[in-house]
Design an enzyme around this catalytic site. Structure first.
Site, mmCIF file in Angstrom:
data_model
loop_
_atom_site.group_PDB
_atom_site.id
_atom_site.type_symbol
_atom_site.label_atom_id
_atom_site.label_comp_id
_atom_site.label_asym_id
_atom_site.label_seq_id
_atom_site.Cartn_x
_atom_site.Cartn_y
_atom_site.Cartn_z
ATOM 1 N N GLU A 15 36.429 60.783 1.704
ATOM 2 C CA GLU A 15 37.342 61.595 0.929
ATOM 3 C C GLU A 15 36.493 62.987 1.347
ATOM 4 O OE1 GLU A 15 36.207 60.810 -3.082
ATOM 5 O OE2 GLU A 15 37.106 58.795 -2.953
ATOM 6 N N LYS A 50 34.542 66.195 1.091
ATOM 7 C CA LYS A 50 33.730 67.074 0.009
ATOM 8 C C LYS A 50 33.814 68.371 -0.137
ATOM 9 C CE LYS A 50 28.673 66.724 -1.101
ATOM 10 N NZ LYS A 50 28.620 67.931 -1.908
ATOM 11 N N ASP A 99 33.594 71.838 -1.992
ATOM 12 C CA ASP A 99 32.706 72.580 -2.617
ATOM 13 C C ASP A 99 33.298 73.313 -3.791
ATOM 14 O OD1 ASP A 99 30.087 73.314 -2.472
ATOM 15 O OD2 ASP A 99 30.241 74.860 -1.103
ATOM 16 N N TYR A 107 38.030 61.751 -8.057
ATOM 17 C CA TYR A 107 37.600 60.952 -7.202
ATOM 18 C C TYR A 107 36.779 59.962 -7.634
ATOM 19 C CZ TYR A 107 33.950 64.414 -7.322
ATOM 20 O OH TYR A 107 32.965 65.462 -7.736
ATOM 21 N N LYS A 127 27.822 65.640 6.450
ATOM 22 C CA LYS A 127 28.048 67.189 6.371
ATOM 23 C C LYS A 127 28.481 67.431 7.887
ATOM 24 C CE LYS A 127 26.550 68.187 2.431
ATOM 25 N NZ LYS A 127 25.548 69.210 1.831
ATOM 26 N N CYS A 157 -5.605 86.154 0.842
ATOM 27 C CA CYS A 157 -4.453 85.956 -0.032
ATOM 28 C C CYS A 157 -3.845 87.382 -0.416
ATOM 29 C CB CYS A 157 -4.809 84.974 -1.266
ATOM 30 S SG CYS A 157 -3.611 85.198 -2.600
ATOM 31 N N CYS A 216 -4.543 87.905 -4.534
ATOM 32 C CA CYS A 216 -5.980 88.108 -5.025
ATOM 33 C C CYS A 216 -6.976 88.279 -4.093
ATOM 34 C CB CYS A 216 -6.295 86.980 -5.736
ATOM 35 S SG CYS A 216 -6.713 85.410 -4.935
ATOM 36 N N CYS A 258 -4.508 79.619 -0.683
ATOM 37 C CA CYS A 258 -5.686 80.431 -1.125
ATOM 38 C C CYS A 258 -6.556 79.617 -1.914
ATOM 39 C CB CYS A 258 -4.605 81.425 -2.272
ATOM 40 S SG CYS A 258 -5.798 82.214 -3.425
ATOM 41 N N CYS A 279 -6.343 83.472 -9.223
ATOM 42 C CA CYS A 279 -5.312 84.228 -8.240
ATOM 43 C C CYS A 279 -4.183 84.111 -9.229
ATOM 44 C CB CYS A 279 -4.951 83.149 -7.234
ATOM 45 S SG CYS A 279 -3.577 83.634 -6.346
HETATM 46 S S1 IVH Z 1 31.142 61.257 -5.448
HETATM 47 C C1 IVH Z 1 27.717 59.134 -7.456
HETATM 48 N N1 IVH Z 1 33.287 62.318 -4.033
HETATM 49 O O1 IVH Z 1 29.347 66.383 -4.329
HETATM 50 C C2 IVH Z 1 28.847 59.695 -6.610
HETATM 51 N N2 IVH Z 1 31.523 63.641 -4.920
HETATM 52 O O2 IVH Z 1 26.672 65.839 -3.746
HETATM 53 C C3 IVH Z 1 28.716 61.214 -6.832
HETATM 54 N N3 IVH Z 1 31.699 65.987 -4.304
HETATM 55 O O3 IVH Z 1 28.336 66.292 -7.604
HETATM 56 C C4 IVH Z 1 29.780 61.954 -6.672
HETATM 57 N N4 IVH Z 1 33.608 65.901 -3.343
HETATM 58 O O4 IVH Z 1 30.323 67.745 -7.219
HETATM 59 C C5 IVH Z 1 32.073 62.532 -4.916
HETATM 60 N N5 IVH Z 1 35.002 63.246 -3.017
HETATM 61 C C6 IVH Z 1 33.773 63.367 -3.668
HETATM 62 C C7 IVH Z 1 33.329 64.777 -3.641
HETATM 63 C C8 IVH Z 1 32.308 64.876 -4.454
HETATM 64 C C9 IVH Z 1 32.588 66.549 -3.856
HETATM 65 C C10 IVH Z 1 30.478 66.710 -4.961
HETATM 66 C C11 IVH Z 1 30.171 66.537 -6.398
HETATM 67 C C12 IVH Z 1 28.841 65.817 -6.629
HETATM 68 C C13 IVH Z 1 28.445 66.296 -5.372
HETATM 69 C C14 IVH Z 1 27.401 65.270 -5.149
#
Ligand code: IVH
Length: 712
Positions: free
Chosen positions: A130, A132, A134, A257, A345, A439, A442, A457, A463
């Site tokens: 899936e 990810k 943001d 998700y 990533k 430092c 201090c 330090c 300090c």
């Molecule tokens: S699963 C235990 N699925 O990523 C499983 N998270 O780094 C937790 N996120 O807090 C989440 N897309 O905000 C999952 N397809 C996806 C996601 C996703 C974005 C975010 C989510 C989570 C963060 C974890």
């Protein structure tokens, strides 16, 4: 008569009519300033001026009690407490994900799943991929098929109740289509599309410029206008509007998700679960795929990375989740992340900019850290001006000099890094950077022990930088969580001599008069701060331990300690005993799963210092650490027991067995002592089994362990 001329009159001189007129004006004005302060975090007047308004209102009401208005500020005493959002506890914690950055990381992840579950090479691992996104993760609770409430992730255990704002989202089903479990938590991401973000940002920028122009002309202006820095920031800001009417105007979307707590399991696989979500009316990201085996992920990752620029929203990688839910349950979690999922990533974005300066910061453990100050540059969706340079060797190795053009990288939520320099662009006068040997805070010697990379330090308690950093850490959100005790206020309290140690924070209530005399420290601010401090006189033991800021004792280790020692008194006594090398307490500490001898030494060093023990004892006169999280399943035979695994188990890996024992409330250690309650003996067990026999510790066969653990 105008408000201003009225205000200049003595209360005793007001006629009834004038009093009525002024009370109406005061009610509106105070309300306006309350909103500027609480809702927008942008006060327009000083606390002192605000206090004067409240005081005037009170004086007039005292003289004309029959004129007290229904919306009088004096009747809204509770208004401050009711500000903001209520807290909601998640049924199951909302956790995060571990990251992979390259194919090797991903394959190491699948290999660890195989090891943990003891799967042979012939077993196929199906994954669901899936995107990810943001955005902002949220938890939606449905009861009898109806949406009843929704919360932000918050600290993972509890978030903010944003139900009313979520109701403005078109993608959020109000009712699930039957059949559904009686109670279920559904998790997803609230986000906004790139185009919507850019349009909103442009609009805000224009509004901010106009506001500035009005202010320059001396005209009255409304609260400060915030300009979101990236789509995530925009989505978060929009959802956390106190006025849901504002959320309603923001173009927020939702992808679902994951599942939280559920009264019954609605699926056997993650893929089937996504199907259920769609049937119930949720939007599941259309890029999601069921991958037949782990190697398919490598190709798919590349394909999505190549096409991601064309998507209408930002994604920073792909999440891979093991499809079988029974396996997910067995794998469980380590720390804050599941063993069955990973976020892979995409490669980071890069940019170049000019290095203007190198600053030296002093951390709470005295470490001198160099920090790059750069010409602002946009990278990976945010403006970057600073980056850590880690240590002096790093600067020398990369030959970074002030005036150089540097290559900067930032990936998703990862902190910006300087990769290197562009040699052709080096100015002729650029000289190698000389790292200070004293430092900057201090003046004490800063020494670098042989074999270490960090220069520290030696000032210790004298300090100021170390003391202030420790205090900031102490009050931090994931430590003691004292609202209002951020960097600036801690610095001020320290500079004024009111707070030198954590215990002093709890004695601030004796210094209200002194604080009242400071610019910008009005009655309201002080009352709020003291209230936040009072609320933390009881804290969970793990937070307390973490807040002490002992080197290497991060949140995770603090949790392990709290779980192992359970109460503060026990922990303190054992830590003092552990200062003796070779003592039983030291052995016990070093053998806690996840702690180990190096961290044990760090703890022992902390407790060996007289002034640390003193500071701790002073602090516990003010604060009561609550007993460690009872992870024990009350009726499990392993609850509170100390367990050691040895030899090879046939039905599960050692890691899985240990994790399972911990779930049942056991303390898992690596070495056998008289304090050990059970030793689980697998095949080819060596000295630990012998030692158990010698000491008369109860041993269990694998079959006995499985039976007692309720696995069969
Ligand atoms: S699963 C235990 N699925 O990523 C499983 N998270 O780094 C937790 N996120 O807090 C989440 N897309 O905000 C999952 N397809 C996806 C996601 C996703 C974005 C975010 C989510 C989570 C963060 C974890």
């Amino acid at each position: 008569m105008t408000d201003a001329t009225l205000r200049a009159r003595k209360v005793e001189a007001l006629t009834e009519e004038e009093a009525q007129q002024e009370l109406a004006a005061l009610a509106a004005e105070i309300k306006h300033h309350d909103e500027a302060y609480h809702k927008h975090d942008a006060p327009e007047i000083t606390d002192r001026e605000y206090d004067a308004l409240v005081q005037r209102n009170r004086a007039i009401e005292a003289r004309f009690p029959e004129l007290v208005r229904a919306d009088s500020p004096s009747r809204r005493v509770g208004a401050e407490a009711a500000e903001g959002f209520a807290k909601l506890r998640h049924g199951v914690p909302m956790l995060s994900l571990d990251n992979a950055f390259a194919e090797e990381d991903f394959l190491a992840f699948t290999a660890s799943i195989r090891r943990f579950l003891k799967l042979g090479a012939e077993e196929v691992l199906e994954f669901v991929a899936e995107p990810k996104i943001d955005g902002l993760s949220i938890n939606l609770t449905y009861e009898n098929g109806e949406f009843v409430r929704g919360a932000t992730r918050g600290d993972g255990m509890e978030g903010e109740d944003v139900t009313r704002n979520l109701l403005t989202l078109r993608d959020l089903p109000r009712k699930l289509k039957a059949p559904f479990p009686a109670r279920i938590e559904i998790r997803g991401e609230v986000f906004c599309e790139k185009a919507d973000f850019l349009a909103f940002r442009a609009q805000q920028q224009k509004a901010a410029e106009e506001r500035e122009a009005r202010r320059a002309r001396g005209e009255k202006v409304g609260p400060a206008i915030t300009i979101p820095v990236n789509p995530r920031n925009f989505a978060a800001g929009s959802l956390r509007q106190l006025d849901p009417a504002i959320s309603a105007q923001r173009p927020l979307k939702l992808f679902a998700y994951a599942m939280g707590e559920a009264s019954e399991q609605p699926a056997e696989t993650h893929w089937a679960w996504l199907e259920r979500l769609k049937q119930w009316g949720f939007v599941v990201n259309p890029l999601s795929r069921l991958l037949p085996q782990e190697h398919a992920a490598v190709e798919f990752q590349k394909q999505v990375a190549d096409g991601r620029a064309a998507l209408s929203y930002d994604i920073d990688g792909m999440v891979y989740k093991l499809n079988r839910l029974d396996w997910q349950r067995r794998l469980g979690f380590v720390g804050r992340a599941p063993r069955w999922a990973i976020a892979w990533k995409f490669p980071a974005e890069q940019a170049t900019t000019k290095l203007l300066d190198i600053e030296i910061q002093v951390g709470r453990t005295g470490a001198l850290t160099p920090r790059a100050v750069m010409e602002p540059v946009g990278v990976g969706g945010v403006m970057v001006t600073h980056a850590s340079l880690h240590n002096e060797d790093e600067i020398a190795r990369k030959d970074i000099r002030i005036g150089d053009t540097v290559i900067l990288q930032r990936a998703g939520d990862v902190i910006p890094q300087i990769l290197g320099i562009v040699p052709e662009k080096r100015p002729a006068e650029a000289k190698p950077f000389v790292f200070p040997e004293t430092c900057p805070a201090c003046g004490s010697h800063a020494v670098r022990p042989p074999g270490e990379v960090v220069r520290r330090c030696t000032g210790g308690l004298i300090c100021p930088a170390q003391t202030v950093e420790r205090l900031i850490h102490f009050a931090r959100r994931n430590a003691m969580d004292i609202e209002g005790l951020g960097i600036e206020n801690v610095q001020k309290l320290f500079d004024e001599g009111l707070v030198k140690s954590p215990a002093d924070i709890f004695r601030l209530k004796n210094h209200v008069e002194t604080m009242r005399g400071w610019e910008g420290w009005g009655a309201r601010k002080i009352a709020k701060l003291l209230e936040a401090i009072e609320a933390r006189r009881r804290v969970p033991l793990e937070r307390f331990i973490f807040a002490l800021g002992i080197r290497r004792i991060g949140e995770q280790n603090a949790k392990l300690l709290a779980r192992h020692y359970h109460s503060f008194a026990e922990w303190r006594a054992k830590m003092i005993a552990a200062t003796t090398v070779g003592s039983e307490a030291r052995e016990e500490l070093g053998s806690i799963q996840g702690i180990g001898p190096a961290i044990a030494t760090e703890l022992a060093d902390f407790f060996a210092e007289e002034h640390n023990r003193q500071a701790l004892d002073e602090l516990t006169k003010e604060v009561t650490p609550e007993d460690g999280a009872a992870t024990a399943v009350a009726d499990s035979p392993f609850a509170g027991k100390s367990v050691v695994f040895t030899g090879t188990l046939g039905t599960m890996s050692r890691d899985e067995a240990e994790a399972q024992a911990e779930r049942l409330g056991a303390k898992v250690t690596k070495s056998v002592s008289r304090k050990t309650d059970f030793v689980v003996v697998g095949a080819e067990a060596g000295s630990k089994a012998t030692k158990a026999a010698e000491l008369g510790v109860k041993t269990l066969t694998e079959a006995e362990w499985r039976q007692m653990a309720g696995l069969d």
